[in-house]
Design a protein around this motif. Structure first.
Motif: not given
Length: 56
Positions: A8-22
């Motif tokens: 869950x931690x890896x998924x949330x960090x990846x999601x935050x990075x992806x959203x920040x990039x978009x």
């Protein structure tokens, strides 16, 4: 190679990075806009590693 669900931690960090990039691509925020591609790439790579290796 069998895919596994990332933690869950890896998924949330990846999601935050992806959203920040978009968001950085479509808005003007100094650091985020300058590094929007790198943030999106880091999020994607993190999620790919999380599904490729068990325990990440």
């Amino acid at each position: 190679m069998k895919a596994s669900a990332p933690s869950k931690f890896v998924w949330i960090i990846g999601l935050i990075l992806g959203i920040a990039g978009i968001i950085g691509h479509f808005t003007s925020i100094d650091f985020i806009t300058a590094n929007s591609f790198n943030l999106l790439l880091a999020g994607f790579v993190l999620l790919a590693l999380g599904t490729s290796f068990k325990g990440i």
